[in-house]
Design a protein around this motif. Structure first.
Motif, PDB file in Angstrom:
ATOM      1  N   SER B   2       0.929  -1.207  -0.028  1.00 48.14           N
ATOM      2  CA  SER B   2       0.067   0.178   0.020  1.00 48.14           C
ATOM      3  C   SER B   2       0.932   1.301  -0.039  1.00 48.14           C
ATOM      4  O   SER B   2       2.064   1.153   0.245  1.00 48.14           O
ATOM      5  CB  SER B   2      -0.878   0.128   1.200  1.00 48.14           C
ATOM      6  OG  SER B   2      -0.128   0.330   2.329  1.00 48.14           O
ATOM      7  N   TRP B   4       0.768   3.687   1.949  1.00 46.90           N
ATOM      8  CA  TRP B   4       1.249   4.088   3.391  1.00 46.90           C
ATOM      9  C   TRP B   4       2.741   3.272   3.768  1.00 46.90           C
ATOM     10  O   TRP B   4       3.702   3.782   4.447  1.00 46.90           O
ATOM     11  CB  TRP B   4       0.145   3.688   4.495  1.00 46.90           C
ATOM     12  CG  TRP B   4       0.815   3.731   5.825  1.00 46.90           C
ATOM     13  CD1 TRP B   4       0.779   2.826   6.685  1.00 46.90           C
ATOM     14  CD2 TRP B   4       0.931   5.001   6.639  1.00 46.90           C
ATOM     15  NE1 TRP B   4       1.218   3.217   7.856  1.00 46.90           N
ATOM     16  CE2 TRP B   4       1.307   4.600   7.877  1.00 46.90           C
ATOM     17  CE3 TRP B   4       0.984   6.395   6.144  1.00 46.90           C
ATOM     18  CZ2 TRP B   4       1.807   5.702   8.791  1.00 46.90           C
ATOM     19  CZ3 TRP B   4       1.418   7.301   7.126  1.00 46.90           C
ATOM     20  CH2 TRP B   4       1.895   6.756   8.444  1.00 46.90           C
ATOM     21  N   ASP B   5       2.602   1.898   3.513  1.00 43.09           N
ATOM     22  CA  ASP B   5       3.733   0.841   3.754  1.00 43.09           C
ATOM     23  C   ASP B   5       4.647   1.678   3.056  1.00 43.09           C
ATOM     24  O   ASP B   5       5.958   1.405   3.505  1.00 43.09           O
ATOM     25  CB  ASP B   5       3.404  -0.466   3.222  1.00 43.09           C
ATOM     26  CG  ASP B   5       2.254  -1.170   4.178  1.00 43.09           C
ATOM     27  OD1 ASP B   5       2.243  -0.609   5.315  1.00 43.09           O
ATOM     28  OD2 ASP B   5       1.742  -2.046   3.771  1.00 43.09           O
TER      29      ASP B   5
END
Ligand code: ATP
Ligand code: MG
Lengths: 246, 226
Positions: B2, B4-5
């Motif tokens: 993702s 965010w990751d």
């Protein structure tokens, strides 16, 4: 040699081109209270400030308590210790307590140890009726109280002469009395005092002599009653009339 | 993966961070050493100049004003570079650490002299007169009456200046000083990852936030009623 505790002769003071004192002679006896009056700008403050050399006279001689104030060999700091001065704006040190204000010179100039200085300082505050305010800072005191602390700061050094420059002019009317009362007490204890002030009532019942200055000169002087009721100079009459109308 | 990751992987990469933590820590030590040296010598010299200036010796004051204005107008980076690359031609070759220290100390000296001087001159004349009339000397009045009041006025502007000039230690990277930013940027180029830079930023916050908070506290504590 002189028997006067203050003997100022032919004092001239120039500020640049401005000739502010034009040959003032002032002799004051021990224990005498001399009141100095005169219009704004006549040189009253300058005269007082010359007496302890906060202002350097342009010429003349000043001897206070036997010390030649204008001799370069005179230790001026030592001499000033014997001449107390009280200012219109109090000039207390705002970062110190009342006691701190009073003890600073006792410790730094008179060389007293902390304990002795504090004892003398508390005694001086007691004399001006503020013993219980010793630990207050100037910001926590009324104007009248601040001025009394300022007086204590001077008298703690046991001066031979006290100079007052309009000590009550910055005070609210209801606070004037307490300062005048302290000054009256000082007078009764035999202090020699030179007072510049507009407090004519105080002059009438406490002054030995009233000196009227105008335009850098002493115009006339005499006992309060004589100066206030029967002044011999037109300028004095005009000034007295002006003040009394207020 | 993702977004965010990916973000965390890039900027807060645990492996990279762990690997370069010792470098950042040693950078912090260098920054602290530099900062303390700059603060002590810079403020000390600034106060000394302000005291000299209060003696009102004309030619001396002109010299002080010239030096102060010079160091206030030159960008600190220019002073550092001049000292590091220029001084070896004139005499001793200072290290990057010494160049950075002396340059920023001079800058802090210049700014703090002005602040101390403004503090001293803002004390009303009546304070001098009251003190002198009780027999205190010029020096006794300066140290017992004027400076204690002047210091309280100078604390807020002095703290701000001190913090901003001390942050200039990061300029030391240019002359190979291994302080926080130097360590962080070399770690960044070695690891091809910006995480060390985030650690560097964190290190500055850890160092300077307490100083800013302490300054606030000092300011409140030393305020007094007029
Ligand atoms: N430091 C100074 N520099 C220049 N002029 C000054 C200075 N001090 C006083 N003067 C001037 O000297 C004159 C006399 O001032 P002084 O303060 O002695 O008068 P004063 O009689 O005390 O007046 P007031 O009743 O307003 O206090 C005034 O014209 C004043 O402007
Ligand atoms: Mg006056």
């Amino acid at each position: 040699m002189t028997s006067h505790i203050v003997d100022a002769r032919a004092i001239h003071k120039h500020f640049g081109t401005l000739h502010v004192l034009k040959g003032v002679d002032l002799k004051v006896n021990e224990r005498e209270l001399v009141f100095v009056i005169g219009p704004s700008g006549s040189g009253k403050s300058t005269l007082l400030r010359c007496l302890n050399r906060l202002e350097e006279p342009s010429s003349g001689s000043i001897v206070v308590d036997g010390i030649d104030m204008l001799d370069p060999k005179t230790d001026i700091n030592h001499a000033r210790r014997r001449i107390g001065m009280v200012f219109q704006s109090f000039n207390l040190y705002p970062h110190m307590t009342a006691l701190g204000n009073v003890t600073l010179a006792l410790r730094k100039v008179a060389g007293k140890g902390r304990a002795e200085a504090e004892a003398l300082g508390r005694a001086a505050l007691e004399r001006v009726g503020l013993a219980e305010r010793a630990d207050h800072t100037p910001g926590q005191l009324s104007g009248g109280q601040q001025q009394r602390v300022a007086i204590a700061r001077s008298i703690a050094l046991e001066p031979r002469v006290m100079l007052f420059d309009e000590p009550t002019s910055a005070l609210d009317p209801e606070l004037v009395g307490s300062v005048l009362e302290v000054m009256r007490g000082l007078r009764e204890s035999g202090m020699t005092m030179i007072v510049v002030s507009h407090e004519m009532g105080f002059a009438r019942n406490a002054a030995d002599r009233v000196v009227f200055m105008d335009d850098g000169l002493i115009v006339e002087q005499g006992p309060p009653a004589a100066i206030f009721e029967t002044p011999s100079h037109e300028r004095t009459r005009a000034f007295i009339g002006q003040i009394q109308r207020h | 993966m993702s977004g965010w990751d990916k973000f965390v992987e890039t900027f807060f990469n645990a492996k990279v961070m762990w690997k370069y933590l010792p470098d950042i820590l040693s950078g912090m030590v260098v920054t602290i050493e530099l900062a303390l040296l700059i603060i002590v010598t810079g403020l000390g010299a600034g106060l000394a100049l302000a005291l000299l200036r209060s003696l009102a010796i004309r030619p001396l004051n002109w010299l002080i004003i010239f030096i102060v204005d010079l160091f206030r107008s030159l960008p600190p980076l220019v002073i550092i570079v001049l000292m590091y690359f220029g001084l070896p031609y004139a005499g001793p070759a200072p290290s990057g650490f010494v160049s950075t220290w002396l340059s920023l100390a001079f800058v802090l000296m210049a700014f703090s002299e002005e602040i101390f001087w403004a503090g001293i001159t803002s004390i009303p004349k009546g304070q001098w007169e009251a003190s002198r009339s009780t027999g205190l000397s010029f020096g006794q009045t300066l140290f017992n009456v004027v400076l204690p009041q002047a210091f309280r006025l100078t604390i807020p502007p002095l703290t701000n200046r001190t913090i901003s000039i001390t942050k200039g230690t990061a300029l030391g990277t240019v002359v190979a000083v291994t302080e926080i930013l130097g360590q962080a940027s070399s770690a960044m180029s070695n690891s091809y990852n910006p995480s060390p830079l985030m650690m560097g930023a964190a290190a500055y916050v850890v160092l300077f936030l307490p100083v800013v908070v302490a300054a606030r506290w000092i300011e409140a504590k030393f305020a007094w009623k007029r």
